[in-house]
Design a protein around this motif. Structure first.
Motif, PDB file in Angstrom:
ATOM      1  N   ASN A   1      -5.022  -3.159 -20.057  1.00  0.00           N
ATOM      2  CA  ASN A   1      -5.968  -2.133 -19.621  1.00  0.00           C
ATOM      3  C   ASN A   1      -6.489  -2.485 -18.232  1.00  0.00           C
ATOM      4  N   PHE A   2      -6.539  -1.477 -17.373  1.00  0.00           N
ATOM      5  CA  PHE A   2      -7.042  -1.659 -16.006  1.00  0.00           C
ATOM      6  C   PHE A   2      -8.340  -0.871 -15.902  1.00  0.00           C
ATOM      7  N   TYR A   3      -9.454  -1.579 -15.812  1.00  0.00           N
ATOM      8  CA  TYR A   3     -10.781  -0.972 -15.878  1.00  0.00           C
ATOM      9  C   TYR A   3     -11.316  -0.510 -14.521  1.00  0.00           C
ATOM     10  N   SER A   4     -10.651  -0.870 -13.439  1.00  0.00           N
ATOM     11  CA  SER A   4     -11.130  -0.533 -12.089  1.00  0.00           C
ATOM     12  C   SER A   4     -10.421   0.688 -11.530  1.00  0.00           C
ATOM     13  N   ASN A   5     -10.814   1.061 -10.325  1.00  0.00           N
ATOM     14  CA  ASN A   5     -10.127   2.109  -9.566  1.00  0.00           C
ATOM     15  C   ASN A   5      -9.266   1.453  -8.510  1.00  0.00           C
ATOM     16  N   ILE A   6      -8.239   2.166  -8.079  1.00  0.00           N
ATOM     17  CA  ILE A   6      -7.441   1.735  -6.935  1.00  0.00           C
ATOM     18  C   ILE A   6      -7.729   2.742  -5.837  1.00  0.00           C
ATOM     19  N   ASN A   7      -8.473   2.312  -4.832  1.00  0.00           N
ATOM     20  CA  ASN A   7      -8.848   3.214  -3.733  1.00  0.00           C
ATOM     21  C   ASN A   7      -7.602   3.762  -3.049  1.00  0.00           C
ATOM     22  N   GLY A   8      -7.556   5.073  -2.883  1.00  0.00           N
ATOM     23  CA  GLY A   8      -6.433   5.717  -2.211  1.00  0.00           C
ATOM     24  C   GLY A   8      -5.307   6.135  -3.141  1.00  0.00           C
ATOM     25  N   PHE A   9      -5.412   5.822  -4.439  1.00  0.00           N
ATOM     26  CA  PHE A   9      -4.375   6.164  -5.409  1.00  0.00           C
ATOM     27  C   PHE A   9      -4.857   7.296  -6.310  1.00  0.00           C
ATOM     28  N   THR A  10      -4.025   8.327  -6.435  1.00  0.00           N
ATOM     29  CA  THR A  10      -4.325   9.437  -7.340  1.00  0.00           C
ATOM     30  C   THR A  10      -3.302   9.415  -8.463  1.00  0.00           C
ATOM     31  N   TYR A  11      -3.788   9.125  -9.663  1.00  0.00           N
ATOM     32  CA  TYR A  11      -2.924   9.023 -10.842  1.00  0.00           C
ATOM     33  C   TYR A  11      -2.577  10.405 -11.374  1.00  0.00           C
ATOM     34  N   GLU A  12      -1.319  10.570 -11.750  1.00  0.00           N
ATOM     35  CA  GLU A  12      -0.857  11.805 -12.393  1.00  0.00           C
ATOM     36  C   GLU A  12      -0.150  11.422 -13.699  1.00  0.00           C
TER      37      GLU A  12
ATOM     38  N   LYS B   1       2.075  -1.129  -4.262  1.00  0.00           N
ATOM     39  CA  LYS B   1       1.633  -2.318  -3.532  1.00  0.00           C
ATOM     40  C   LYS B   1       0.137  -2.137  -3.357  1.00  0.00           C
ATOM     41  N   VAL B   2      -0.637  -3.110  -3.803  1.00  0.00           N
ATOM     42  CA  VAL B   2      -2.085  -3.006  -3.812  1.00  0.00           C
ATOM     43  C   VAL B   2      -2.694  -4.225  -3.138  1.00  0.00           C
ATOM     44  N   LYS B   3      -3.668  -3.990  -2.286  1.00  0.00           N
ATOM     45  CA  LYS B   3      -4.415  -5.080  -1.652  1.00  0.00           C
ATOM     46  C   LYS B   3      -5.623  -5.396  -2.523  1.00  0.00           C
ATOM     47  N   THR B   4      -5.840  -6.671  -2.784  1.00  0.00           N
ATOM     48  CA  THR B   4      -7.006  -7.088  -3.556  1.00  0.00           C
ATOM     49  C   THR B   4      -7.954  -7.848  -2.636  1.00  0.00           C
ATOM     50  N   GLU B   5      -9.235  -7.527  -2.740  1.00  0.00           N
ATOM     51  CA  GLU B   5     -10.251  -8.195  -1.941  1.00  0.00           C
ATOM     52  C   GLU B   5     -11.405  -8.608  -2.847  1.00  0.00           C
ATOM     53  N   LYS B   6     -11.863  -9.831  -2.687  1.00  0.00           N
ATOM     54  CA  LYS B   6     -12.988 -10.304  -3.484  1.00  0.00           C
ATOM     55  C   LYS B   6     -14.273  -9.651  -2.969  1.00  0.00           C
ATOM     56  N   ILE B   7     -15.093  -9.157  -3.891  1.00  0.00           N
ATOM     57  CA  ILE B   7     -16.391  -8.569  -3.556  1.00  0.00           C
ATOM     58  C   ILE B   7     -17.428  -9.680  -3.652  1.00  0.00           C
ATOM     59  N   GLU B   8     -18.153  -9.910  -2.570  1.00  0.00           N
ATOM     60  CA  GLU B   8     -19.104 -11.014  -2.506  1.00  0.00           C
ATOM     61  C   GLU B   8     -20.210 -10.933  -3.554  1.00  0.00           C
TER      62      GLU B   8
ATOM     63  N   ILE C   1     -13.463  -7.598  -7.861  1.00  0.00           N
ATOM     64  CA  ILE C   1     -12.311  -7.381  -6.988  1.00  0.00           C
ATOM     65  C   ILE C   1     -12.211  -5.907  -6.625  1.00  0.00           C
ATOM     66  N   LYS C   2     -11.980  -5.649  -5.348  1.00  0.00           N
ATOM     67  CA  LYS C   2     -11.752  -4.286  -4.857  1.00  0.00           C
ATOM     68  C   LYS C   2     -10.242  -4.115  -4.699  1.00  0.00           C
ATOM     69  N   TYR C   3      -9.716  -3.012  -5.231  1.00  0.00           N
ATOM     70  CA  TYR C   3      -8.287  -2.713  -5.165  1.00  0.00           C
ATOM     71  C   TYR C   3      -8.066  -1.528  -4.242  1.00  0.00           C
ATOM     72  N   THR C   4      -7.130  -1.668  -3.290  1.00  0.00           N
ATOM     73  CA  THR C   4      -6.825  -0.606  -2.335  1.00  0.00           C
ATOM     74  C   THR C   4      -5.320  -0.408  -2.264  1.00  0.00           C
ATOM     75  N   LEU C   5      -4.888   0.846  -2.376  1.00  0.00           N
ATOM     76  CA  LEU C   5      -3.465   1.165  -2.287  1.00  0.00           C
ATOM     77  C   LEU C   5      -2.951   0.870  -0.888  1.00  0.00           C
ATOM     78  N   VAL C   6      -1.880   0.093  -0.831  1.00  0.00           N
ATOM     79  CA  VAL C   6      -1.197  -0.164   0.436  1.00  0.00           C
ATOM     80  C   VAL C   6      -0.015   0.789   0.567  1.00  0.00           C
ATOM     81  N   LYS C   7       0.748   0.911  -0.549  1.00  0.00           N
ATOM     82  CA  LYS C   7       1.956   1.751  -0.516  1.00  0.00           C
ATOM     83  C   LYS C   7       2.343   2.132  -1.940  1.00  0.00           C
TER      84      LYS C   7
ATOM     85  N   GLY D   1      -9.069 -11.558   4.156  1.00  0.00           N
ATOM     86  CA  GLY D   1      -9.501 -10.406   3.381  1.00  0.00           C
ATOM     87  C   GLY D   1      -8.965 -10.293   1.979  1.00  0.00           C
ATOM     88  N   GLY D   2      -7.744 -10.653   1.709  1.00  0.00           N
ATOM     89  CA  GLY D   2      -7.266 -10.495   0.350  1.00  0.00           C
ATOM     90  C   GLY D   2      -5.773 -10.682   0.230  1.00  0.00           C
ATOM     91  N   ASP D   3      -5.314 -10.516  -1.003  1.00  0.00           N
ATOM     92  CA  ASP D   3      -3.904 -10.659  -1.318  1.00  0.00           C
ATOM     93  C   ASP D   3      -3.289  -9.292  -1.550  1.00  0.00           C
TER      94      ASP D   3
END
Length: 115
Positions: free
Chosen positions: A67-78, A86-93, A102-108, A31-33
């Motif tokens: 500059n980070f142009y994407s969103n990190i799913n599960g992360f709310t910036y303040e 810690k972010v999981k990266t997954e390649k989008i087919e 690349i899809k970015y998802t917050l792990v921790k 799934g990703g790194d």
């Protein structure tokens, strides 16, 4: 004949279910790194498809902000806080033409420090 037909239908259904399960498991296993991102305390003006605000991100303390142009799913910036994530990266087919491959998802959220 009904019993042979019933047995064949059951065998085919079981084989199909097994094949689907194996494909899903293999896809999840590769799934990703996982990466560590340091997110800066302010966003900056940037231009993707249209003018927007970008997070400032680097992967090491000594690295340069980018500059980070994407969103990190599960992360709310303040604003006003520096984060270590810690972010999981997954390649989008089949990514959209104007989107990230690349899809970015917050792990921790490792830390959140007032700046």
């Amino acid at each position: 004949m009904k019993s042979i037909t019933t047995i064949l239908k059951g065998t085919i259904a079981t084989a199909a279910l097994f094949a689907i399960t194996q494909c899903t498991t293999a896809a999840n296993a590769s799934g990703g790194d996982e990466k560590t991102f340091i997110v800066g305390p302010q966003t900056v003006d940037c231009t993707g498809v249209a003018p927007m605000k970008c997070l400032q991100v680097k992967e090491t303390q000594s690295g340069a902000w980018t500059n980070f142009y994407s969103n990190i799913n599960g992360f709310t910036y303040e604003p006003g806080y520096e984060y270590v994530l810690k972010v999981k990266t997954e390649k989008i087919e089949n990514p959209p033409m104007d989107g990230s491959s690349i899809k970015y998802t917050l792990v921790k959220e490792v830390s959140k420090t007032k700046k």
